[in-house]
Design a protein around this motif. Sequence first.
Motif, mmCIF file in Angstrom:
data_model
loop_
_atom_site.group_PDB
_atom_site.id
_atom_site.type_symbol
_atom_site.label_atom_id
_atom_site.label_comp_id
_atom_site.label_asym_id
_atom_site.label_seq_id
_atom_site.Cartn_x
_atom_site.Cartn_y
_atom_site.Cartn_z
ATOM 1 N N THR A 89 8.219 4.523 20.240
ATOM 2 C CA THR A 89 7.867 3.807 19.014
ATOM 3 C C THR A 89 8.925 2.770 18.665
ATOM 4 O O THR A 89 8.605 1.657 18.228
ATOM 5 C CB THR A 89 7.685 4.800 17.858
ATOM 6 O OG1 THR A 89 6.614 5.698 18.173
ATOM 7 C CG2 THR A 89 7.362 4.087 16.553
ATOM 8 N N ASP A 90 10.189 3.115 18.866
ATOM 9 C CA ASP A 90 11.277 2.166 18.598
ATOM 10 C C ASP A 90 11.146 0.925 19.476
ATOM 11 O O ASP A 90 11.380 -0.201 19.018
ATOM 12 C CB ASP A 90 12.635 2.826 18.846
ATOM 13 C CG ASP A 90 12.975 3.885 17.818
ATOM 14 O OD1 ASP A 90 12.276 3.975 16.790
ATOM 15 O OD2 ASP A 90 13.937 4.641 18.063
ATOM 16 N N LEU A 91 10.802 1.135 20.732
ATOM 17 C CA LEU A 91 10.628 -0.003 21.635
ATOM 18 C C LEU A 91 9.542 -0.952 21.116
ATOM 19 O O LEU A 91 9.716 -2.182 21.112
ATOM 20 C CB LEU A 91 10.263 0.483 23.034
ATOM 21 C CG LEU A 91 11.436 0.836 23.955
ATOM 22 C CD1 LEU A 91 10.944 1.625 25.157
ATOM 23 C CD2 LEU A 91 12.147 -0.420 24.414
ATOM 24 N N GLU A 92 8.439 -0.386 20.668
ATOM 25 C CA GLU A 92 7.370 -1.224 20.126
ATOM 26 C C GLU A 92 7.816 -1.929 18.843
ATOM 27 O O GLU A 92 7.448 -3.081 18.594
ATOM 28 C CB GLU A 92 6.129 -0.383 19.857
ATOM 29 C CG GLU A 92 5.205 -0.261 21.047
ATOM 30 C CD GLU A 92 4.663 -1.622 21.470
ATOM 31 O OE1 GLU A 92 3.620 -2.042 20.946
ATOM 32 O OE2 GLU A 92 5.305 -2.274 22.326
ATOM 33 N N SER A 93 8.616 -1.250 18.037
ATOM 34 C CA SER A 93 9.117 -1.871 16.809
ATOM 35 C C SER A 93 10.016 -3.057 17.130
ATOM 36 O O SER A 93 9.943 -4.114 16.486
ATOM 37 C CB SER A 93 9.878 -0.843 15.961
ATOM 38 O OG SER A 93 9.017 0.198 15.539
ATOM 39 N N ILE A 94 10.883 -2.885 18.136
ATOM 40 C CA ILE A 94 11.780 -3.979 18.535
ATOM 41 C C ILE A 94 10.974 -5.140 19.104
ATOM 42 O O ILE A 94 11.209 -6.305 18.762
ATOM 43 C CB ILE A 94 12.812 -3.468 19.567
ATOM 44 C CG1 ILE A 94 13.765 -2.466 18.916
ATOM 45 C CG2 ILE A 94 13.594 -4.638 20.165
ATOM 46 C CD1 ILE A 94 14.653 -1.733 19.905
ATOM 47 N N TYR A 118 7.116 4.626 28.228
ATOM 48 C CA TYR A 118 6.652 3.441 27.512
ATOM 49 C C TYR A 118 5.459 2.818 28.244
ATOM 50 O O TYR A 118 4.458 2.437 27.620
ATOM 51 C CB TYR A 118 7.793 2.441 27.392
ATOM 52 C CG TYR A 118 7.442 1.165 26.655
ATOM 53 C CD1 TYR A 118 7.211 1.176 25.277
ATOM 54 C CD2 TYR A 118 7.351 -0.048 27.325
ATOM 55 C CE1 TYR A 118 6.895 0.005 24.588
ATOM 56 C CE2 TYR A 118 7.034 -1.227 26.650
ATOM 57 C CZ TYR A 118 6.809 -1.179 25.285
ATOM 58 O OH TYR A 118 6.497 -2.344 24.609
ATOM 59 N N LEU A 119 5.553 2.722 29.566
ATOM 60 C CA LEU A 119 4.449 2.190 30.356
ATOM 61 C C LEU A 119 3.177 3.000 30.131
ATOM 62 O O LEU A 119 2.079 2.433 30.008
ATOM 63 C CB LEU A 119 4.822 2.204 31.841
ATOM 64 C CG LEU A 119 3.705 1.803 32.814
ATOM 65 C CD1 LEU A 119 3.397 0.317 32.701
ATOM 66 C CD2 LEU A 119 4.099 2.159 34.252
ATOM 67 N N ALA A 120 3.308 4.318 30.086
ATOM 68 C CA ALA A 120 2.139 5.177 29.910
ATOM 69 C C ALA A 120 1.436 4.911 28.582
ATOM 70 O O ALA A 120 0.208 4.998 28.489
ATOM 71 C CB ALA A 120 2.561 6.650 29.995
ATOM 72 N N GLU A 121 2.201 4.565 27.545
ATOM 73 C CA GLU A 121 1.634 4.352 26.220
ATOM 74 C C GLU A 121 1.233 2.900 25.970
ATOM 75 O O GLU A 121 0.284 2.630 25.233
ATOM 76 C CB GLU A 121 2.635 4.797 25.145
ATOM 77 C CG GLU A 121 2.901 6.285 25.115
ATOM 78 C CD GLU A 121 1.675 7.085 24.707
ATOM 79 O OE1 GLU A 121 0.873 6.600 23.880
ATOM 80 O OE2 GLU A 121 1.498 8.203 25.244
ATOM 81 N N HIS A 122 1.961 1.962 26.566
ATOM 82 C CA HIS A 122 1.750 0.546 26.253
ATOM 83 C C HIS A 122 1.763 -0.310 27.520
ATOM 84 O O HIS A 122 2.571 -1.233 27.650
ATOM 85 C CB HIS A 122 2.823 0.061 25.273
ATOM 86 C CG HIS A 122 2.884 0.846 24.007
ATOM 87 N ND1 HIS A 122 1.968 0.683 22.987
ATOM 88 C CD2 HIS A 122 3.750 1.821 23.602
ATOM 89 C CE1 HIS A 122 2.265 1.511 21.989
ATOM 90 N NE2 HIS A 122 3.331 2.212 22.339
ATOM 91 N N PRO A 123 0.873 -0.045 28.461
ATOM 92 C CA PRO A 123 0.917 -0.777 29.740
ATOM 93 C C PRO A 123 0.719 -2.283 29.582
ATOM 94 O O PRO A 123 1.267 -3.064 30.370
ATOM 95 C CB PRO A 123 -0.219 -0.139 30.540
ATOM 96 C CG PRO A 123 -1.134 0.460 29.514
ATOM 97 C CD PRO A 123 -0.228 0.924 28.413
ATOM 98 N N GLN A 124 -0.023 -2.684 28.560
ATOM 99 C CA GLN A 124 -0.300 -4.108 28.374
ATOM 100 C C GLN A 124 0.926 -4.877 27.911
ATOM 101 O O GLN A 124 0.937 -6.121 27.976
ATOM 102 C CB GLN A 124 -1.440 -4.301 27.363
ATOM 103 C CG GLN A 124 -1.070 -4.024 25.919
ATOM 104 C CD GLN A 124 -1.032 -2.548 25.539
ATOM 105 O OE1 GLN A 124 -1.156 -1.668 26.396
ATOM 106 N NE2 GLN A 124 -0.878 -2.272 24.255
ATOM 107 N N ARG A 125 1.980 -4.175 27.504
ATOM 108 C CA ARG A 125 3.187 -4.831 27.002
ATOM 109 C C ARG A 125 4.242 -5.011 28.087
ATOM 110 O O ARG A 125 5.269 -5.644 27.848
ATOM 111 C CB ARG A 125 3.787 -4.024 25.838
ATOM 112 C CG ARG A 125 2.856 -3.856 24.656
ATOM 113 C CD ARG A 125 2.395 -5.195 24.114
ATOM 114 N NE ARG A 125 1.570 -5.055 22.910
ATOM 115 C CZ ARG A 125 0.948 -6.064 22.313
ATOM 116 N NH1 ARG A 125 1.046 -7.285 22.821
ATOM 117 N NH2 ARG A 125 0.229 -5.845 21.236
ATOM 118 N N VAL A 126 4.023 -4.449 29.269
ATOM 119 C CA VAL A 126 5.024 -4.465 30.336
ATOM 120 C C VAL A 126 4.634 -5.498 31.385
ATOM 121 O O VAL A 126 3.614 -5.348 32.063
ATOM 122 C CB VAL A 126 5.170 -3.067 30.978
ATOM 123 C CG1 VAL A 126 6.264 -3.090 32.044
ATOM 124 C CG2 VAL A 126 5.470 -2.013 29.915
#
Length: 307
Positions: A89-94, A118-126
């Motif tokens: 969650t912190d990564l997404e906040s940053i 992080y990849l597992a939760e937000h693959p579209q951001r990587v």
Amino acid sequence: MALFPPIECYRQGHFSVGQGHQLYLEESGNRDGIPVVVLHGGPGGGCSPVLRRFFDPQRFRIIVFDQRGAGQSRPLASIHDNTTADLVTDLESIRAHLGLDQWMVFGGSWGATLALAYLAEHPQRVSGMVLRGVFLCRQQDRDWLYTEGGAARLFPQAWQRLLAAAPEGEGGLLERYRRGLETPKARHYARAWCNWEATLALMPTLADGAGSDDELCMATQEIHYFLHQGFLPSPLLERCAGSQVPTEIIQGDRDFVCPADQALALHKVLPNSVLHWVEGGSHSSSHPAIAEALVQAVRRMETRISV
């Protein structure tokens, strides 16, 4: 190709992520460059200026931060509201705070674990990943580190020192050290704990005594996370399998912290990954051969994501 010369940050400070946590966050390099976020190891390892130097500062916008309770983040060594889900969650906040749609993710050891979570939760951001010394945090991976049937067989003297320094009482090794870290001798137990990991990383150990803030962070958070199976709801290999995100994996063949079977297992489930073996390479990113391989991996990744 050596590491890039030292560079200064153009922005640094603390970023509030709630629940009483203030993360140390810094940016360096090219403000308009390829964004890359650097995930330090541990848990609790904290970042250092060296982590900026794997990237061409003319080409990359380099984002480095200390995870909850680590390094210059506050509160020091805090394990409250500190789980893998919190870190993701912190990564997404940053990312949102910096106004980025995607970023490259760079991490080693626990940093690789967090990158995969992080990849597992937000693959579209990587946009891409560069991973070193993959740690999957499975039971067998934790057993390798902290049971007599694992790395203890390769480093029996160091293992005996770790056992001898452990607080007396019932429970396993992690539980006994956890109790010790709640006593006035916490920093002495932290030093003993970190010396074991330094041995496995083929790094110098320190004399018995009170550990530093960094050692206290590392010992406290590693034990907290590993007593809770890394706070991972399901195996990372299953959660990330089939991802098409471009990935470069760097693995030393003398990495005794994160044995190479983990990197190989990850490579097999990521069809767009390339696994690079580093002959004689140990666990640390400061090992010359590993550092060289990481610089080259970043260069390759820049090409891959720019196509």
